[in-house]
Design an enzyme around this catalytic site. Structure first.
Site, PDB file in Angstrom:
ATOM      1  N   ALA A  95      50.058  52.759  60.220  1.00 42.65           N
ATOM      2  CA  ALA A  95      51.162  51.884  59.790  1.00 42.65           C
ATOM      3  C   ALA A  95      52.519  52.411  60.242  1.00 42.65           C
ATOM      4  O   ALA A  95      53.382  51.638  60.656  1.00 42.65           O
ATOM      5  CB  ALA A  95      51.128  51.733  58.276  1.00 42.65           C
TER       6      ALA A  95
ATOM      7  N   ASN B 227      46.810  46.911  60.842  1.00 39.67           N
ATOM      8  CA  ASN B 227      45.931  47.777  60.056  1.00 39.67           C
ATOM      9  C   ASN B 227      45.409  48.914  60.934  1.00 39.67           C
ATOM     10  O   ASN B 227      45.534  48.851  62.164  1.00 39.67           O
ATOM     11  CB  ASN B 227      44.759  46.931  59.524  1.00 39.67           C
ATOM     12  CG  ASN B 227      44.252  47.437  58.178  1.00 39.67           C
ATOM     13  OD1 ASN B 227      45.045  47.743  57.289  1.00 39.67           O
ATOM     14  ND2 ASN B 227      42.950  47.556  58.044  1.00 39.67           N
TER      15      ASN B 227
ATOM     16  N   HIS C 133      49.361  43.312  41.446  1.00 40.73           N
ATOM     17  CA  HIS C 133      48.399  44.086  40.637  1.00 40.73           C
ATOM     18  C   HIS C 133      49.103  45.048  39.683  1.00 40.73           C
ATOM     19  O   HIS C 133      48.475  45.970  39.151  1.00 40.73           O
ATOM     20  CB  HIS C 133      47.426  44.843  41.548  1.00 40.73           C
ATOM     21  CG  HIS C 133      46.491  43.932  42.276  1.00 40.73           C
ATOM     22  ND1 HIS C 133      45.773  44.327  43.377  1.00 40.73           N
ATOM     23  CD2 HIS C 133      46.169  42.631  42.076  1.00 40.73           C
ATOM     24  CE1 HIS C 133      45.051  43.308  43.813  1.00 40.73           C
ATOM     25  NE2 HIS C 133      45.268  42.272  43.045  1.00 40.73           N
TER      26      HIS C 133
ATOM     27  N   GLY D 276      47.742  47.076  56.078  1.00 42.87           N
ATOM     28  CA  GLY D 276      47.114  48.165  55.333  1.00 42.87           C
ATOM     29  C   GLY D 276      46.222  47.728  54.204  1.00 42.87           C
ATOM     30  O   GLY D 276      46.164  48.354  53.150  1.00 42.87           O
ATOM     31  N   THR D 277      45.483  46.618  54.402  1.00 42.94           N
ATOM     32  CA  THR D 277      44.547  46.186  53.372  1.00 42.94           C
ATOM     33  C   THR D 277      43.201  45.833  53.989  1.00 42.94           C
ATOM     34  O   THR D 277      43.142  45.293  55.091  1.00 42.94           O
ATOM     35  CB  THR D 277      45.096  45.003  52.558  1.00 42.94           C
ATOM     36  OG1 THR D 277      44.202  44.689  51.503  1.00 42.94           O
ATOM     37  CG2 THR D 277      45.365  43.784  53.427  1.00 42.94           C
TER      38      THR D 277
ATOM     39  N   CYS E  44      52.425  46.728  25.864  1.00 38.90           N
ATOM     40  CA  CYS E  44      51.875  46.817  24.503  1.00 38.90           C
ATOM     41  C   CYS E  44      50.905  45.657  24.283  1.00 38.90           C
ATOM     42  O   CYS E  44      51.266  44.491  24.477  1.00 38.90           O
ATOM     43  CB  CYS E  44      52.999  46.750  23.468  1.00 38.90           C
ATOM     44  SG  CYS E  44      52.384  46.746  21.779  1.00 38.90           S
TER      45      CYS E  44
ATOM     46  N   GLU F  54      42.309  49.654  61.273  1.00 40.79           N
ATOM     47  CA  GLU F  54      41.068  49.136  61.871  1.00 40.79           C
ATOM     48  C   GLU F  54      40.882  47.703  61.390  1.00 40.79           C
ATOM     49  O   GLU F  54      41.511  47.288  60.418  1.00 40.79           O
ATOM     50  CB  GLU F  54      39.883  49.991  61.403  1.00 40.79           C
ATOM     51  CG  GLU F  54      39.692  49.926  59.905  1.00 40.79           C
ATOM     52  CD  GLU F  54      39.033  51.164  59.309  1.00 40.79           C
ATOM     53  OE1 GLU F  54      39.075  51.282  58.064  1.00 40.79           O
ATOM     54  OE2 GLU F  54      38.550  51.995  60.084  1.00 40.79           O
TER      55      GLU F  54
HETATM   56  C1  BV8 Z   1      40.641  37.856  39.519  1.00 37.70           C
HETATM   57  C2  BV8 Z   1      45.163  47.741  40.381  1.00 37.70           C
HETATM   58  C3  BV8 Z   1      40.514  35.687  38.445  1.00 37.70           C
HETATM   59  C4  BV8 Z   1      44.553  48.854  39.600  1.00 37.70           C
HETATM   60  C5  BV8 Z   1      43.419  46.542  41.644  1.00 37.70           C
HETATM   61  C6  BV8 Z   1      35.769  36.013  44.751  1.00 37.70           C
HETATM   62  C7  BV8 Z   1      34.744  36.547  45.459  1.00 37.70           C
HETATM   63  C8  BV8 Z   1      34.274  37.815  45.076  1.00 37.70           C
HETATM   64  C9  BV8 Z   1      34.810  38.550  44.015  1.00 37.70           C
HETATM   65  C10 BV8 Z   1      35.815  37.983  43.316  1.00 37.70           C
HETATM   66  C11 BV8 Z   1      36.280  36.731  43.676  1.00 37.70           C
HETATM   67  N1  BV8 Z   1      37.279  36.438  42.829  1.00 37.70           N
HETATM   68  C12 BV8 Z   1      37.443  37.444  41.944  1.00 37.70           C
HETATM   69  C13 BV8 Z   1      36.562  38.422  42.218  1.00 37.70           C
HETATM   70  C14 BV8 Z   1      36.432  39.662  41.502  1.00 37.70           C
HETATM   71  C15 BV8 Z   1      37.424  40.733  41.928  1.00 37.70           C
HETATM   72  C16 BV8 Z   1      37.138  41.146  43.339  1.00 37.70           C
HETATM   73  O1  BV8 Z   1      37.774  40.738  44.282  1.00 37.70           O
HETATM   74  N2  BV8 Z   1      36.145  42.035  43.436  1.00 37.70           N
HETATM   75  C17 BV8 Z   1      35.821  42.603  44.767  1.00 37.70           C
HETATM   76  C18 BV8 Z   1      35.568  44.083  44.576  1.00 37.70           C
HETATM   77  C19 BV8 Z   1      34.657  41.904  45.362  1.00 37.70           C
HETATM   78  N3  BV8 Z   1      38.821  40.324  41.806  1.00 37.70           N
HETATM   79  C20 BV8 Z   1      39.406  40.433  40.573  1.00 37.70           C
HETATM   80  O2  BV8 Z   1      38.834  40.809  39.576  1.00 37.70           O
HETATM   81  C21 BV8 Z   1      40.869  40.038  40.510  1.00 37.70           C
HETATM   82  N4  BV8 Z   1      41.102  39.124  39.438  1.00 37.70           N
HETATM   83  O3  BV8 Z   1      40.004  37.469  40.450  1.00 37.70           O
HETATM   84  O4  BV8 Z   1      41.017  37.064  38.446  1.00 37.70           O
HETATM   85  C22 BV8 Z   1      41.280  34.876  39.477  1.00 37.70           C
HETATM   86  C23 BV8 Z   1      40.629  34.230  40.544  1.00 37.70           C
HETATM   87  C24 BV8 Z   1      41.357  33.436  41.449  1.00 37.70           C
HETATM   88  C25 BV8 Z   1      42.742  33.307  41.355  1.00 37.70           C
HETATM   89  C26 BV8 Z   1      43.357  33.968  40.301  1.00 37.70           C
HETATM   90  C27 BV8 Z   1      42.634  34.790  39.398  1.00 37.70           C
HETATM   91  C28 BV8 Z   1      41.770  41.255  40.185  1.00 37.70           C
HETATM   92  C29 BV8 Z   1      41.622  42.313  41.212  1.00 37.70           C
HETATM   93  C30 BV8 Z   1      42.699  43.406  40.996  1.00 37.70           C
HETATM   94  C31 BV8 Z   1      42.082  44.732  40.605  1.00 37.70           C
HETATM   95  N5  BV8 Z   1      43.113  45.784  40.604  1.00 37.70           N
HETATM   96  N6  BV8 Z   1      44.418  47.492  41.606  1.00 37.70           N
HETATM   97  C32 BV8 Z   1      44.569  50.180  40.334  1.00 37.70           C
HETATM   98  O5  BV8 Z   1      45.226  50.304  41.372  1.00 37.70           O
HETATM   99  O6  BV8 Z   1      43.937  51.093  39.783  1.00 37.70           O
HETATM  100  S1  BV8 Z   1      42.557  46.247  43.122  1.00 37.70           S
HETATM  101  C33 BV8 Z   1      42.942  47.604  44.130  1.00 37.70           C
HETATM  102  O7  BV8 Z   1      41.931  47.610  45.083  1.00 37.70           O
HETATM  103  C34 BV8 Z   1      44.211  47.467  44.922  1.00 37.70           C
HETATM  104  O8  BV8 Z   1      45.263  46.941  44.199  1.00 37.70           O
HETATM  105  C35 BV8 Z   1      43.788  46.552  46.051  1.00 37.70           C
HETATM  106  O9  BV8 Z   1      43.903  45.234  45.677  1.00 37.70           O
HETATM  107  C36 BV8 Z   1      42.342  46.847  46.184  1.00 37.70           C
HETATM  108  C37 BV8 Z   1      42.100  47.757  47.318  1.00 37.70           C
HETATM  109  O10 BV8 Z   1      42.357  47.179  48.439  1.00 37.70           O
HETATM  110  P1  BV8 Z   1      43.303  47.775  49.593  1.00 37.70           P
HETATM  111  O11 BV8 Z   1      44.680  47.943  49.063  1.00 37.70           O
HETATM  112  O12 BV8 Z   1      43.045  46.906  50.736  1.00 37.70           O
HETATM  113  O13 BV8 Z   1      42.756  49.277  49.862  1.00 37.70           O
HETATM  114  P2  BV8 Z   1      41.406  49.699  50.622  1.00 37.70           P
HETATM  115  O14 BV8 Z   1      41.227  51.129  50.370  1.00 37.70           O
HETATM  116  O15 BV8 Z   1      40.292  48.764  50.282  1.00 37.70           O
HETATM  117  O16 BV8 Z   1      41.747  49.468  52.194  1.00 37.70           O
HETATM  118  C38 BV8 Z   1      42.762  50.232  52.779  1.00 37.70           C
HETATM  119  C39 BV8 Z   1      42.943  49.653  54.196  1.00 37.70           C
HETATM  120  O17 BV8 Z   1      44.024  50.357  54.819  1.00 37.70           O
HETATM  121  C40 BV8 Z   1      41.702  49.824  55.083  1.00 37.70           C
HETATM  122  O18 BV8 Z   1      41.475  48.615  55.796  1.00 37.70           O
HETATM  123  C41 BV8 Z   1      42.106  50.946  56.054  1.00 37.70           C
HETATM  124  O19 BV8 Z   1      41.588  50.750  57.332  1.00 37.70           O
HETATM  125  C42 BV8 Z   1      43.622  50.789  56.106  1.00 37.70           C
HETATM  126  N7  BV8 Z   1      44.340  52.038  56.391  1.00 37.70           N
HETATM  127  C43 BV8 Z   1      44.009  53.298  55.991  1.00 37.70           C
HETATM  128  N8  BV8 Z   1      44.942  54.182  56.445  1.00 37.70           N
HETATM  129  C44 BV8 Z   1      45.881  53.444  57.132  1.00 37.70           C
HETATM  130  C45 BV8 Z   1      45.502  52.064  57.074  1.00 37.70           C
HETATM  131  N9  BV8 Z   1      46.208  51.091  57.674  1.00 37.70           N
HETATM  132  C46 BV8 Z   1      47.336  51.473  58.348  1.00 37.70           C
HETATM  133  N10 BV8 Z   1      47.778  52.765  58.417  1.00 37.70           N
HETATM  134  C47 BV8 Z   1      47.075  53.769  57.842  1.00 37.70           C
HETATM  135  N11 BV8 Z   1      47.502  55.034  57.942  1.00 37.70           N
END
Ligand code: BV8
Length: 244
Positions: free
Chosen positions: A225, A207, A113, A180-181, A121, A209
């Site tokens: 983690a 993770n 990502h 952590g995802t 650019c 949870e």
């Molecule tokens: C795309 C960069 C075409 C910017 C980010 C299929 C079905 C449904 C939807 C879609 C689909 N295909 C595509 C989509 C659309 C979309 C998508 O998935 N939408 C979601 C919301 C439904 N996807 C896209 O648009 C992607 N592009 O699909 O292009 C394509 C298709 C197929 C093949 C190729 C191309 C692009 C998505 C990228 C967007 N950019 N980030 C920025 O950072 O500002 S996404 C961003 O959010 C992160 O990079 C990461 O990917 C995501 C967040 O997820 P996590 O990292 O998991 O974080 P989160 O907070 O959710 O969870 C944290 C976890 O950690 C929790 O489980 C928690 O319990 C745990 N945790 C917390 N503390 C701890 C811990 N674990 C251990 N220790 C701790 N202490």
């Protein structure tokens, strides 16, 4: 490291691995998406509509990342140790745009990502290291176009980076580790299926949870983690569990 006949490992990380380093996750109660809307800051449409707002959002995250007290934690360091000491190939695919894996010592890293401290650019496509703030007043160091720079990250609706290399590695790995995802964002959330179905890999979730895809994993370990990742890496390097 790197003996191709030895079992190969692919690791996927998310925001949870950097939480204990002081960086917010996205979906937790105090997460980034609880404070700002994805539609306002993390889509190409948002950037076209209000580039100053998007620049400010990423400038603030960049300043925080470079701030005092933000450093790689024991989980980042354990993965660097695994890369160093595991006899086979180890590929680290991260959804994180921070540089804590590299600062923790990892080298074989794909930022699927993108990276917060890089600019791209939109006129010439050149990518530049960009540790400071970014604005429309900045010019591209390569083509001198002004106001065409954007943060080098993948926004929603955009294609993630290096997908071919990632799918290639997933399709012949022996162990797939997800750390952590939350498993909400695709295509990353689909990697566990790819590793299981294409490679018959052993799949393990580490993770805080259960994630959205928890039931898709053969094995799960839950906790912070910085506790569960070093413990799992030590067990792996000590030869157990066997990667069959
Ligand atoms: C795309 C960069 C075409 C910017 C980010 C299929 C079905 C449904 C939807 C879609 C689909 N295909 C595509 C989509 C659309 C979309 C998508 O998935 N939408 C979601 C919301 C439904 N996807 C896209 O648009 C992607 N592009 O699909 O292009 C394509 C298709 C197929 C093949 C190729 C191309 C692009 C998505 C990228 C967007 N950019 N980030 C920025 O950072 O500002 S996404 C961003 O959010 C992160 O990079 C990461 O990917 C995501 C967040 O997820 P996590 O990292 O998991 O974080 P989160 O907070 O959710 O969870 C944290 C976890 O950690 C929790 O489980 C928690 O319990 C745990 N945790 C917390 N503390 C701890 C811990 N674990 C251990 N220790 C701790 N202490």
């Amino acid at each position: 490291m790197g003996d191709r006949s030895a079992p190969s490992i692919v690791i996927l990380t998310g925001a949870g691995i950097s939480k204990e380093s002081g960086l917010d996750t996205f979906r937790d109660a105090d997460g980034i998406w609880a404070k700002v809307r994805i539609e306002d800051v993390a889509t190409p449409e948002a950037f076209a509509r209000d580039p100053d707002r998007v620049h400010e959002f990423y400038n603030a995250r960049r300043r925080q990342l470079r701030g005092d007290g933000i450093a790689p934690n024991a989980a980042h360091q354990a993965l660097a140790r695994l890369e160093q000491d595991w006899p086979g190939p180890v590929l680290l695919v991260t959804q994180n745009i921070d540089d804590l894996h590299e600062r923790g010592g990892s080298r074989n890293v794909i930022h699927m990502h993108g990276e917060l401290q890089k600019a791209r650019c939109q006129a010439c496509g050149a990518v530049h290291a960009w540790p400071g703030d970014m604005s429309r007043a900045d010019s591209c160091p390569a083509c001198a176009s002004m106001g065409m720079l954007r943060v080098h990250v993948v926004w929603f609706g955009e294609m993630p980076f290096e997908m071919d290399r990632i799918y290639q590695s997933l399709s012949n790995c022996n162990l797939f580790l997800s750390i952590g995802t939350s498993g909400n964002v695709y295509p990353a959330a689909g990697f566990v299926q790819e590793a299981r179905l294409q490679a018959g890999a052993r799949t393990v979730e580490l993770n805080l949870e259960p994630s959205e895809g928890a039931s898709l994993f053969a094995d799960q370990r839950y906790g912070p983690a910085t506790e569960i990742v070093p413990a799992y890496v030590d067990a792996l390097l000590a030869g157990a569990p066997k990667v069959t």
